[in-house]
Design a protein around this motif. Structure first.
Motif, PDB file in Angstrom:
ATOM      1  N   VAL A   1       0.856  -1.188   0.000  1.00  0.00           N
ATOM      2  CA  VAL A   1       0.000   0.000   0.000  1.00  0.00           C
ATOM      3  C   VAL A   1       0.890   1.236   0.000  1.00  0.00           C
ATOM      4  O   VAL A   1       1.758   1.380   0.870  1.00  0.00           O
ATOM      5  N   GLY A   2       0.701   2.120  -0.980  1.00  0.00           N
ATOM      6  CA  GLY A   2       1.504   3.339  -1.018  1.00  0.00           C
ATOM      7  C   GLY A   2       1.703   3.860  -2.417  1.00  0.00           C
ATOM      8  O   GLY A   2       0.814   3.794  -3.259  1.00  0.00           O
ATOM      9  N   GLY A   3       2.897   4.358  -2.674  1.00  0.00           N
ATOM     10  CA  GLY A   3       3.166   5.115  -3.883  1.00  0.00           C
ATOM     11  C   GLY A   3       3.482   4.274  -5.105  1.00  0.00           C
ATOM     12  O   GLY A   3       4.284   3.351  -5.067  1.00  0.00           O
TER      13      GLY A   3
ATOM     14  N   VAL B   1       8.166   4.626 -14.125  1.00  0.00           N
ATOM     15  CA  VAL B   1       7.214   4.441 -13.029  1.00  0.00           C
ATOM     16  C   VAL B   1       7.993   4.044 -11.792  1.00  0.00           C
ATOM     17  O   VAL B   1       8.807   3.120 -11.823  1.00  0.00           O
ATOM     18  N   GLY B   2       7.789   4.789 -10.715  1.00  0.00           N
ATOM     19  CA  GLY B   2       8.488   4.532  -9.464  1.00  0.00           C
ATOM     20  C   GLY B   2       7.531   4.547  -8.289  1.00  0.00           C
ATOM     21  O   GLY B   2       6.340   4.270  -8.423  1.00  0.00           O
ATOM     22  N   GLY B   3       8.067   4.924  -7.149  1.00  0.00           N
ATOM     23  CA  GLY B   3       7.328   4.866  -5.900  1.00  0.00           C
ATOM     24  C   GLY B   3       7.963   3.830  -5.004  1.00  0.00           C
ATOM     25  O   GLY B   3       8.222   2.699  -5.435  1.00  0.00           O
ATOM     26  N   ALA B   4       8.245   4.193  -3.752  1.00  0.00           N
ATOM     27  CA  ALA B   4       8.999   3.311  -2.860  1.00  0.00           C
ATOM     28  C   ALA B   4       8.363   1.931  -2.749  1.00  0.00           C
ATOM     29  O   ALA B   4       9.022   0.899  -2.923  1.00  0.00           O
ATOM     30  N   VAL B   5       7.062   1.882  -2.452  1.00  0.00           N
ATOM     31  CA  VAL B   5       6.446   0.581  -2.214  1.00  0.00           C
ATOM     32  C   VAL B   5       6.326  -0.225  -3.512  1.00  0.00           C
ATOM     33  O   VAL B   5       6.455  -1.450  -3.505  1.00  0.00           O
ATOM     34  N   PHE B   6       6.123   0.445  -4.633  1.00  0.00           N
ATOM     35  CA  PHE B   6       6.054  -0.259  -5.912  1.00  0.00           C
ATOM     36  C   PHE B   6       7.427  -0.811  -6.293  1.00  0.00           C
ATOM     37  O   PHE B   6       7.548  -1.968  -6.722  1.00  0.00           O
ATOM     38  N   ASN B   7       8.471  -0.002  -6.143  1.00  0.00           N
ATOM     39  CA  ASN B   7       9.823  -0.493  -6.403  1.00  0.00           C
ATOM     40  C   ASN B   7      10.139  -1.714  -5.549  1.00  0.00           C
ATOM     41  O   ASN B   7      10.696  -2.710  -6.021  1.00  0.00           O
ATOM     42  N   ALA B   8       9.806  -1.632  -4.264  1.00  0.00           N
ATOM     43  CA  ALA B   8      10.100  -2.738  -3.345  1.00  0.00           C
ATOM     44  C   ALA B   8       9.298  -3.985  -3.704  1.00  0.00           C
ATOM     45  O   ALA B   8       9.832  -5.103  -3.700  1.00  0.00           O
ATOM     46  N   LEU B   9       8.018  -3.799  -4.032  1.00  0.00           N
ATOM     47  CA  LEU B   9       7.182  -4.954  -4.336  1.00  0.00           C
ATOM     48  C   LEU B   9       7.656  -5.659  -5.600  1.00  0.00           C
ATOM     49  O   LEU B   9       7.620  -6.894  -5.681  1.00  0.00           O
TER      50      LEU B   9
END
Length: 312
Positions: free
Chosen positions: A10-12, A39-47
């Motif tokens: 859940v997040g960016g 396309v980035g975002g901390a939680v998306f990158n991590a997932l």
């Protein structure tokens, strides 16, 4: 066949722009350079990194009704992630634009992310999201969520492990009221100092002691040019990434996702963080925020990562 662990993130998930000036930066003038968009975002990158390491993932974010939303949607599906995100047709898709100088140092950043504050807390109330929380093995979130959304998410997790990414020193403060309810927080040194409430020159052990005083049970702290710190209820340790030894913020997201995947697959934090450092190496070597590594390239990188060392 054993079922793979499942993560609800859940997040960016937003448009990430990075402009680099060619030559010396001249303020208040047009500077030649290059602009890249992804396309980035901390939680998306991590997932994305977690999914590459064998977990199943779903993502709850929010985006607008513009053409950039289609770019984000395609990236989520291309990563093999189930998309639970909501679309607001009258809003712009969040974005983060950074301008750096020729050496990569930040000149200015512009984060257009008001939609997260406006809409994410309400989205967590959706029945579909509550069902996803109930069926997930773990929750992964970032501090792009407003405090109310983070609190609701932790409450709905009902004892399941919640892993968090601090995002920035300012946004890390949103995690402070619930540190005692989080399984692990991934931070860079600046974010850790903010949460630990210690001085900028604090020693590694002082930072960890401060985080523990703040009620955090476990954490990972990265540094641009230093060892990666880890601590849990068993103890504190460090891992020195091999040369060039740099874990950037974007590589830190990849590190977080790979570490969480390893933990869910039964590894200790010490062993899991070695895997995270290996993936961060691949990201830092130019393979992207969520590097498209193979099993062979990951295995090769892992052989270069030294064993964890107890902090003195």
């Amino acid at each position: 066949m054993m079922k793979s662990p499942t993560i609800l993130a859940v997040g960016g998930a937003y448009i990430d722009r990075r402009g680099q000036v060619s030559g010396a930066f001249v303020p208040a003038a047009s500077n030649p350079g290059t602009m890249r968009e992804a396309v980035g975002g901390a939680v998306f990158n991590a997932l994305r990194s977690a999914v590459r390491r064998g977990v199943s993932g779903s993502l709850l974010s929010v985006r607008g009704g513009d053409v950039l939303a289609d770019t984000v949607s395609r990236a989520i599906h291309a990563a093999g992630i189930a998309d639970l995100s909501a679309v607001f047709l009258d809003r712009a898709t969040p974005s983060n634009t950074m301008l750096v100088d020729g050496d990569g140092a930040l000149i200015v950043g512009l984060a257009d992310m008001a939609l997260y504050d406006l809409a994410l807390a309400k989205q967590i109330r959706r029945a579909k999201v509550r069902e996803a929380i109930s069926t997930a093995d773990a929750i992964l979130c970032d501090a792009n969520l407003p405090s109310a959304a983070l609190e609701r998410l932790v409450a709905l997790a009902a004892g399941k492990p919640v892993f968090a990414l601090a995002v920035s020193p300012a946004k890390a403060a949103r995690l402070a009221p619930m540190l005692g309810s989080l399984a692990l927080v991934f931070m860079n040194r600046r974010e850790a100092i903010a949460l630990a409430d210690v001085g900028i020159g604090a020693a590694e052990q002082d930072i960890i002691d401060g985080l523990r005083r703040a009620d955090l049970k476990g954490g990972v702290v990265t540094a641009d040019d230093g060892p990666v710190l880890g601590f849990d209820e068993v103890g504190a340790f460090s891992i020195l990434p091999p040369a060039p030894g740099k874990v950037s913020d974007s590589a830190g997201d990849a590190l977080g996702g790979a570490t969480v995947a390893a933990l869910l697959n039964g590894l200790t934090l010490r062993a899991a963080l070695r895997e995270g450092v290996a993936v961060a190496m691949l990201a830092s070597e130019g393979m992207g925020r969520a590097p498209a590594f193979t099993a062979a390239s990951f295995a090769e990188a892992l052989t270069l990562v030294p064993e964890a060392q107890d902090l003195a």
